[in-house]
Design an enzyme around this catalytic site. Structure first.
Site, short mmCIF file in Angstrom:
data_model
loop_
_atom_site.label_atom_id
_atom_site.label_comp_id
_atom_site.label_asym_id
_atom_site.label_seq_id
_atom_site.Cartn_x
_atom_site.Cartn_y
_atom_site.Cartn_z
N GLY A 4 7.22 -34.85 22.76
CA GLY A 4 6.72 -35.28 24.07
C GLY A 4 7.56 -36.40 24.64
N GLY A 14 -10.09 -35.36 36.06
CA GLY A 14 -9.68 -36.01 34.83
C GLY A 14 -8.79 -35.12 33.98
N CYS A 31 3.16 -40.27 38.01
CA CYS A 31 2.36 -41.11 38.90
C CYS A 31 2.86 -41.05 40.35
CB CYS A 31 2.36 -42.55 38.41
SG CYS A 31 1.48 -42.80 36.85
#
Length: 442
Positions: A8, A237, A43
């Site tokens: 990751g 979420g 983000c």
């Protein structure tokens, strides 16, 4: 020389790489990641949607560090702890290969949660989208060009940022939230109301304590009423990607992969960091999920040192948060009122509305600040802030105060710099702290 394998490449994975190269440059580092490129600044996806980020390429980051082997477009299929091997699969060719490790670091992140609303999953990536990757945002932008009405399911930061982005494009927006307020993990209801009124003035409709009952090709059903709809944003979420760890015998919970303070899992030589892990509250050590970049980055530094034979501790998180939503900075740290009371605290609050500069100086912005503390000890438990752009820095001061175990009395004595061109005297943070302190002493 140790072999360090990272699964990751998000915020935690990048932090691991940078720390190892700075402190342990002789170690061999291998990265396994599903993406075709290194890092995605996820983000920034809502701001790609609204156009402030004008190219998806700007959200991609290439790790320019020599000596790191990358298995990109590659999935980790299975961990074999007894052999210290991890089985990988190339997502293009299907070729499988085993990679050996001395220390394995899982930074597998999260997956957006799709609620079990009838009809929703069938329309995913057609007219229902999550804000999780570049491809999804690109498809959403195309659908939005022909759309008139958008529904946002969930009132977290990403959903609100996306709602504002589509509102700017001229779409009619409805936000549906099952809980009683916007940003319920971060804000108390009285603070959330400020944001709610601000969004309503922009023409955004908000439905709280409501659920979407059904999704059809051209409509949604809420409270038994069928409402025409063209596009849906799913912002309900995320869930931690912990299955790979679980299948290898690593202890997990609903919050994610369980680690100790060294970020080592229940299986020796396997570590974890980032959004996939369960964290403990820095206030009372109870477990929770942070799902924020700053804790992930700090965890990455700690896990890198420990995986390479060093010694570092990650003490816990405060879930310090900030977002810019419709020209308002929304920030919080620590517990809100509901969280503090559910954890057994009796609280005192100080909430004030003020200005960032003297009223007579040009450019003064309104700001509302709230601080929460324990009535028994006076220790600070959390804070929330809503104001114009550039006002959210105060949350970082409260975050430091909580970490330092400061009380209201301690915080009230902090010396702030002052100039009318940049600040107000007293600052709204100190005014809120003094108000809470007076309540505590009465």
């Amino acid at each position: 020389m140790a072999k360090i394998v990272i699964v990751g490449l998000g915020t935690a994975g990048i932090s691991v790489c940078l720390t190892i190269r700075k402190k342990y440059p002789k170690n061999e580092v291998t990265i396994i990641d599903k993406k075709e490129f290194d890092l995605l600044h996820s983000c920034g996806l809502p701001f790609l949607l609204d156009g402030r980020v004008d190219s998806p390429e700007k959200l991609k980051y290439t790790l320019k560090i020599s000596g790191i082997k990358k298995y990109l477009n590659c999935e980790a299929i299975r961990i074999i702890p007894e052999k210290k091997d991890i089985e990988t699969k190339n997502l293009k060719s299907g070729e499988r290969e085993n990679v050996s490790y001395d220390s394995l670091i899982l930074a597998t992140g999260t997956t957006p949660f799709i609620p079990p609303i009838p009809g929703l999953r069938e329309l995913k990536d057609k007219r229902a989208f999550t804000i999780g990757d570049l491809e999804g945002v690109a498809r959403l932008k195309e659908v939005a060009k022909k759309a008139k009405r958008a529904l946002v399911i969930g009132a977290g930061a990403t959903g609100l940022e996306a709602a504002v982005a589509l509102n700017k494009k001229g779409l009619e927006i409805i936000i549906v939230e099952a809980l009683k307020s916007l940003l319920p993990r971060a804000l108390d209801s009285d603070m959330s109301e400020i944001l709610e009124e601000h969004l309503k003035k922009k023409g955004i409709k908000i439905l709280l304590n409501k659920r979407v009952e059904r999704v059809d090709e051209k409509s949604v059903t809420i409270d038994g009423k069928e409402i025409p709809n063209d596009v849906i944003i799913i912002s309900c979420g995320v869930r931690p990607n912990s299955e790979l760890a679980k299948k290898a015998g690593v202890k997990t919970s609903d919050y994610g992969i369980v680690t100790d303070e060294r970020m080592e899992t229940s299986v020796k030589n396997i570590y974890a960091a980032g959004d996939c892990v369960q964290v403990s509250s820095l206030i009372d050590k109870r477990p929770f999920s942070a799902y924020l970049a700053t804790p992930a980055y700090e965890q990455g530094r700690a896990v890198a040192m420990n995986a390479c034979g060093g010694e570092a501790r990650y003490e816990g998180a405060l879930a310090s948060f900030i977002s810019l939503i419709a020209d308002l900075e929304i920030a919080s740290t620590g517990f809100n009122k509901d969280q503090a009371e559910s954890h057994g605290y009796e609280i005192v609050e100080g909430k004030v509305k003020g200005l960032t500069k003297p009223r007579w100086f040009p450019g003064a912005k309104e700001i509302t600040f709230k601080v929460i503390a324990d009535t028994k000890t006076g220790k600070i438990l959390g804070a929330q802030e809503i104001g114009g752009e550039g006002t959210g820095w105060r949350i970082n001061i409260v975050s430091l105060a909580i970490k330092a175990n400061l009380s209201l009395e301690d915080l009230s004595k902090v010396e702030f710099a002052y100039s009318p061109a940049t600040s107000h005297i007293p600052d709204v943070l100190l005014t809120a702290t003094d108000l809470a302190l007076r309540k505590l002493k009465t």
